[in-house]
Scaffold this active site. Sequence first.
Site, PDB file in Angstrom:
ATOM      1  N   LEU A 131      24.767   0.709  11.087  1.00 46.49           N
ATOM      2  CA  LEU A 131      25.850   0.452  10.143  1.00 46.49           C
ATOM      3  C   LEU A 131      26.379  -0.957  10.377  1.00 46.49           C
ATOM      4  O   LEU A 131      26.399  -1.438  11.515  1.00 46.49           O
ATOM      5  CB  LEU A 131      26.996   1.456  10.341  1.00 46.49           C
ATOM      6  CG  LEU A 131      26.662   2.943  10.182  1.00 46.49           C
ATOM      7  CD1 LEU A 131      27.889   3.788  10.519  1.00 46.49           C
ATOM      8  CD2 LEU A 131      26.171   3.253   8.779  1.00 46.49           C
ATOM      9  N   ASP A 132      26.810  -1.622   9.298  1.00 41.52           N
ATOM     10  CA  ASP A 132      27.434  -2.926   9.447  1.00 41.52           C
ATOM     11  C   ASP A 132      28.689  -2.811  10.303  1.00 41.52           C
ATOM     12  O   ASP A 132      29.281  -1.738  10.424  1.00 41.52           O
ATOM     13  CB  ASP A 132      27.819  -3.492   8.078  1.00 41.52           C
ATOM     14  CG  ASP A 132      26.610  -3.788   7.216  1.00 41.52           C
ATOM     15  OD1 ASP A 132      25.539  -4.037   7.772  1.00 41.52           O
ATOM     16  OD2 ASP A 132      26.751  -3.761   5.977  1.00 41.52           O
ATOM     17  N   ARG A 133      29.099  -3.925  10.853  1.00 40.08           N
ATOM     18  CA  ARG A 133      30.260  -3.955  11.748  1.00 40.08           C
ATOM     19  C   ARG A 133      31.476  -3.256  11.143  1.00 40.08           C
ATOM     20  O   ARG A 133      32.172  -2.487  11.813  1.00 40.08           O
ATOM     21  CB  ARG A 133      30.601  -5.421  12.062  1.00 40.08           C
ATOM     22  CG  ARG A 133      31.867  -5.592  12.894  1.00 40.08           C
ATOM     23  CD  ARG A 133      32.261  -7.059  12.998  1.00 40.08           C
ATOM     24  NE  ARG A 133      33.449  -7.191  13.828  1.00 40.08           N
ATOM     25  CZ  ARG A 133      33.537  -7.953  14.912  1.00 40.08           C
ATOM     26  NH1 ARG A 133      32.490  -8.653  15.302  1.00 40.08           N
ATOM     27  NH2 ARG A 133      34.651  -8.019  15.601  1.00 40.08           N
ATOM     28  N   THR A 135      31.543  -1.145   8.501  1.00 44.49           N
ATOM     29  CA  THR A 135      31.279   0.157   7.891  1.00 44.49           C
ATOM     30  C   THR A 135      31.568   1.239   8.914  1.00 44.49           C
ATOM     31  O   THR A 135      31.144   1.145  10.069  1.00 44.49           O
ATOM     32  CB  THR A 135      29.825   0.257   7.413  1.00 44.49           C
ATOM     33  OG1 THR A 135      29.583  -0.749   6.426  1.00 44.49           O
ATOM     34  CG2 THR A 135      29.530   1.618   6.821  1.00 44.49           C
ATOM     35  N   ARG A 233      26.466  -2.546  -0.876  1.00 45.02           N
ATOM     36  CA  ARG A 233      27.400  -3.615  -1.227  1.00 45.02           C
ATOM     37  C   ARG A 233      26.825  -4.514  -2.333  1.00 45.02           C
ATOM     38  O   ARG A 233      27.520  -4.876  -3.290  1.00 45.02           O
ATOM     39  CB  ARG A 233      27.734  -4.433   0.016  1.00 45.02           C
ATOM     40  CG  ARG A 233      28.414  -3.598   1.097  1.00 45.02           C
ATOM     41  CD  ARG A 233      28.277  -4.201   2.482  1.00 45.02           C
ATOM     42  NE  ARG A 233      28.958  -5.478   2.606  1.00 45.02           N
ATOM     43  CZ  ARG A 233      28.852  -6.260   3.684  1.00 45.02           C
ATOM     44  NH1 ARG A 233      28.085  -5.881   4.710  1.00 45.02           N
ATOM     45  NH2 ARG A 233      29.496  -7.405   3.727  1.00 45.02           N
TER      46      ARG A 233
END
Length: 303
Positions: A131-133, A135, A233
Site C-alpha cells: 500500500l502507498d504510504r 493509503t 488514484r
Amino acid sequence: MNYLITETSNDTTIERYLLEQGYSQSLIRHLRNTENAITAGGMAVYTTHRLIPGEVLTISFPEEKNSENIIPSKLPIDILFEDEHLLVINKAAGVPIHPSQGNYDNTLANGLAYYFKEKQIPFTFRAINRLDRDTTGLLIIAKNPLSACILSEMVKKHEIRRRYLAIVSGELPMEGTIDSPIARAHDSTIERCVDPVLGDPARTFFQRLFYDPVTGHSLAGIRLETGRTHQIRVHLKSIGHPLPGDFLYNPDYRYIKRQALHSFRLDFIHPVTRVRLHFEAPLPEDMQFPGITSTEGLWDNDF
C-alpha cells in the site's frame, strides 16, 4: 512443517510431493542446500527419496538472520491476525511499507523488526501486497518462505480478493469499469498517467456506495483486476473523480490531509491450512462522511 504421508502419495518423490503442496522450484533448491531442512522418519533425506505411507515428512525453515538494513523501531502496529505462517495488519496513514531514501526507521518493516526482536525471533520482511504510504488498511505479511511462495502465486492468479474504499470528488456514477493503460508520467519518477500507447493494461471496477451533497464527494467501493502503481488514484482522476487529499493528483486538502483510500476487505484461502479467511478494517475516522461512521450494510454484495 510436518506432513503425514498417505497411500495417495505412495512412491512419490519428495520433490514432486512438495511441488504439489505449493512449494516453488527455487524454494525446494534452497531447502536442498540447507542442512537438515528435509527429514523423513527423523532422518535427513534427499528430495529424490520416495515417500512411504505412514512416514512423516518434516520441512524446516530456519531464519538464520534478520532482514538486512532494517533497523528495529518501536512503532504501533495493528495486528488483526497472526499464526506461524502469516500476519494480517491494518496499516495506519503516513506509514511507508519498507525503508527507502528519507524513511530509514519509520516504516512498517522497522516496526515488525522490533516486534519480532522482542519475541527473540529472527525476522525477514516479506510483504505480499503493498500500500502507498498514505493509503490505510489491510495487508498480508508472510512469516516464512513457504507462505510467501504460495501467497505470491495466489496474487498472480488473482486468488486473493481485495476490496478498497475511496472518497472521490463529485457524484460518481452508480457503477462502472475503467479500462485504461497506465504508464510512468514523462519526466517523473513517481507520477503515473493514463497512456494508451506506452501504458501497461489496467482495469478498475467501481460502485458508488454513498453520495454526500454537503461536501460534494462520493464513497466508492473499488475492485482491481490489475495492480499498477497508483492505479486507483490515476484511474479515478482520468474519469473526472479524483481522490481528495492526493498530493500528486488532486491536492485538495479541505476535508482530508492524505489521499482518501483504504484497503477495506481481504478474502483468501490460508496458504497452509487451506482455511478460508475474511478480514475487514473499519473506515478510518478521516474518511467518514457526515452521518456515516460504519460501512456495515453498505457493501454486502459480491462485487
